[in-house]
Design an enzyme around this catalytic site. Structure first.
Site, PDB file in Angstrom:
ATOM      1  N   ARG A 224     -54.182 -57.620   8.910  1.00  0.00           N
ATOM      2  CA  ARG A 224     -54.987 -58.912   8.264  1.00  0.00           C
ATOM      3  C   ARG A 224     -54.335 -58.731   7.021  1.00  0.00           C
ATOM      4  O   ARG A 224     -53.725 -57.910   6.695  1.00  0.00           O
ATOM      5  CB  ARG A 224     -56.542 -58.645   8.586  1.00  0.00           C
ATOM      6  CG  ARG A 224     -57.023 -57.547   7.549  1.00  0.00           C
ATOM      7  CD  ARG A 224     -58.547 -57.596   7.580  1.00  0.00           C
ATOM      8  NE  ARG A 224     -59.161 -56.937   6.341  1.00  0.00           N
ATOM      9  CZ  ARG A 224     -60.388 -56.739   5.854  1.00  0.00           C
ATOM     10  NH1 ARG A 224     -61.036 -57.775   6.164  1.00  0.00           N
ATOM     11  NH2 ARG A 224     -60.789 -56.191   4.772  1.00  0.00           N
TER      12      ARG A 224
ATOM     13  N   TYR B 261     -59.843 -47.583  -8.413  1.00  0.00           N
ATOM     14  CA  TYR B 261     -58.852 -48.510  -8.065  1.00  0.00           C
ATOM     15  C   TYR B 261     -57.713 -48.715  -9.144  1.00  0.00           C
ATOM     16  O   TYR B 261     -56.561 -48.671  -8.720  1.00  0.00           O
ATOM     17  CB  TYR B 261     -59.585 -49.899  -7.888  1.00  0.00           C
ATOM     18  CG  TYR B 261     -58.599 -51.025  -7.066  1.00  0.00           C
ATOM     19  CD1 TYR B 261     -58.169 -51.089  -5.880  1.00  0.00           C
ATOM     20  CD2 TYR B 261     -58.271 -52.051  -8.119  1.00  0.00           C
ATOM     21  CE1 TYR B 261     -57.274 -51.844  -5.462  1.00  0.00           C
ATOM     22  CE2 TYR B 261     -57.272 -53.145  -7.464  1.00  0.00           C
ATOM     23  CZ  TYR B 261     -57.011 -53.041  -6.263  1.00  0.00           C
ATOM     24  OH  TYR B 261     -56.203 -54.019  -5.587  1.00  0.00           O
TER      25      TYR B 261
ATOM     26  N   THR C 105     -65.395 -60.585  -4.592  1.00  0.00           N
ATOM     27  CA  THR C 105     -65.756 -61.449  -5.840  1.00  0.00           C
ATOM     28  C   THR C 105     -66.458 -62.938  -4.788  1.00  0.00           C
ATOM     29  O   THR C 105     -67.621 -62.608  -4.397  1.00  0.00           O
ATOM     30  CB  THR C 105     -64.467 -62.279  -6.338  1.00  0.00           C
ATOM     31  OG1 THR C 105     -63.317 -62.605  -5.410  1.00  0.00           O
ATOM     32  CG2 THR C 105     -63.906 -61.150  -7.212  1.00  0.00           C
TER      33      THR C 105
END
Length: 248
Positions: free
Chosen positions: A16, A155, A197
Site C-alpha cells: 500500500r 521516528y 494527522t
C-alpha cells in the site's frame, strides 16, 4: 522503451501507500519487481494485477533470514538484483521523549533503520554480480530536521540513521558502480500520514509552500529517477520532496 528495461528490483512495504506506487511505476517502466510486505493478501493481489513481471514475497524486513530468502527467490525468478527500494517503515507513537516506551523505540528503529542495513547487506552481493546497482532508502523530512509538527524521537532518530547509512554505503561501493541515495518526503497523502494527522495534513499545512499534500506517485517519480541510469552520477545524496517545508 522503458526507463527501467532490464532492471530487477525489490521494493519493501509494497502492499500500500508509497511502496505500492513505486512498484506500479517500476513495472510500467519495464522492470521486473519483487514486492515484499507482511500484508500477504494485499501484496498478492497487487502483484497479480501487475502481471508476469511482478511477484510478491511475504517478508519481515527486520529478520536477516527473510532477507536472504527474498534475495535467493528474486535471483531464481528474475536474475541478479540491480535496484533496492527500502520503503518499509512505521511512524511509531507520537509522544514526548519522556513518555516514549523503550520497546516502542526499538521497534521503530528496527523497522525503519535496521531493516535498511539488513536489506543492503543482503542485496549488495547480487548487485556486485550484476556489476551495477541503485539503492534508494526512503527516509523523511524528519531525517533532516528534528521536528515537523509533532513529537516523535524514535521516528526522527530512525530517519536520520537512514541518511547516514546511505552515505556510508555510497562511499564504500561507488567504485563497484553501486549508488545509494536517500529520499526525504514531507507530507504525503498515504494511509500512514492520514492516520497520523488528517486528510488535510493537520497543522503542518501552514509550512507547505504548495498548499497541499503530495500524492504518492509524485514521490515515485523521484524514486524512479534515482533507480534508473538517468541518475548515474548521483550518489550519497539526500533528495528532498517536501514542497518547501525544509526551506523555512
Amino acid at each position: 522503451m522503458g526507463r527501467l528495461d532490464g532492471k530487477v528490483a525489490i521494493v519493501t512495504g509494497a502492499s500500500r501507500g508509497m511502496g505500492e506506487s513505486h512498484a506500479k511505476r517500476f513495472i510500467k517502466e519495464g522492470a521486473k519487481v519483487v514486492l515484499t510486505d507482511l500484508n500477504e493478501e494485499a501484496g498478492q493481489a497487487l502483484a497479480a494485477s501487475l502481471g508476469e513481471n511482478a511477484r510478491f514475497i511475504k517478508q519481515d524486513v527486520t529478520v536477516a533470514a527473510d532477507w536472504d530468502r527474498v534475495v535467493t527467490e528474486t535471483e531464481a525468478t528474475f536474475g541478479n538484483i540491480t535496484i533496492l527500494v527500502n520503503n518499509a517503515g512505521i511512524l511509531g507513537p507520537v509522544v514526548n521523549t519522556v513518555g516514549l516506551d523503550e520497546a516502542a523505540y526499538h521497534k521503530v528503529m528496527s523497522i525503519n533503520a535496521d531493516s535498511q542495513f539488513l536489506g543492503a547487506k543482503a542485496v549488495i552481493p547480487s548487485m556486485l554480480k550484476a556489476g551495477i546497482g541503485s539503492i534508494v532508502n526512503i527516509s523523511s523530512l524528519a531525517g533532516l530536521r528534528a521536528n515537523y509538527g509533532f513529537p516523535n524521537l524514535a521516528y526522527v532518530a530512525s530517519k536520520f540513521a537512514t541518511r547516514g547509512m546511505t552515505k556510508a554505503i555510497a562511499s564504500e561501493y561507488g567504485a563497484n558502480n553501486i549508488r545509494a541515495n536517500s529520499v526525504h518526503p514531507g507530507f504525503i497523502n498515504t494511509p500512514m500520514m492520514v492516520e497520523a494527522t488528517d486528510e488535510g495534513g493537520g497543522d503542518a499545512m501552514r509550512e507547505i509552500f504548495l498548499g497541499r499534500l503530495a500524492e504518492a506517485d509524485e514521490v515515485s517519480s523521484l524514486v524512479l529517477f534515482l533507480a534508473s541510469d538517468e541518475s548515474s552520477y548521483i550518489t550519497g545524496a539526500e533528495h528532498k520532496i517536501d514542497a518547501g517545508m525544509s526551506a523555512h
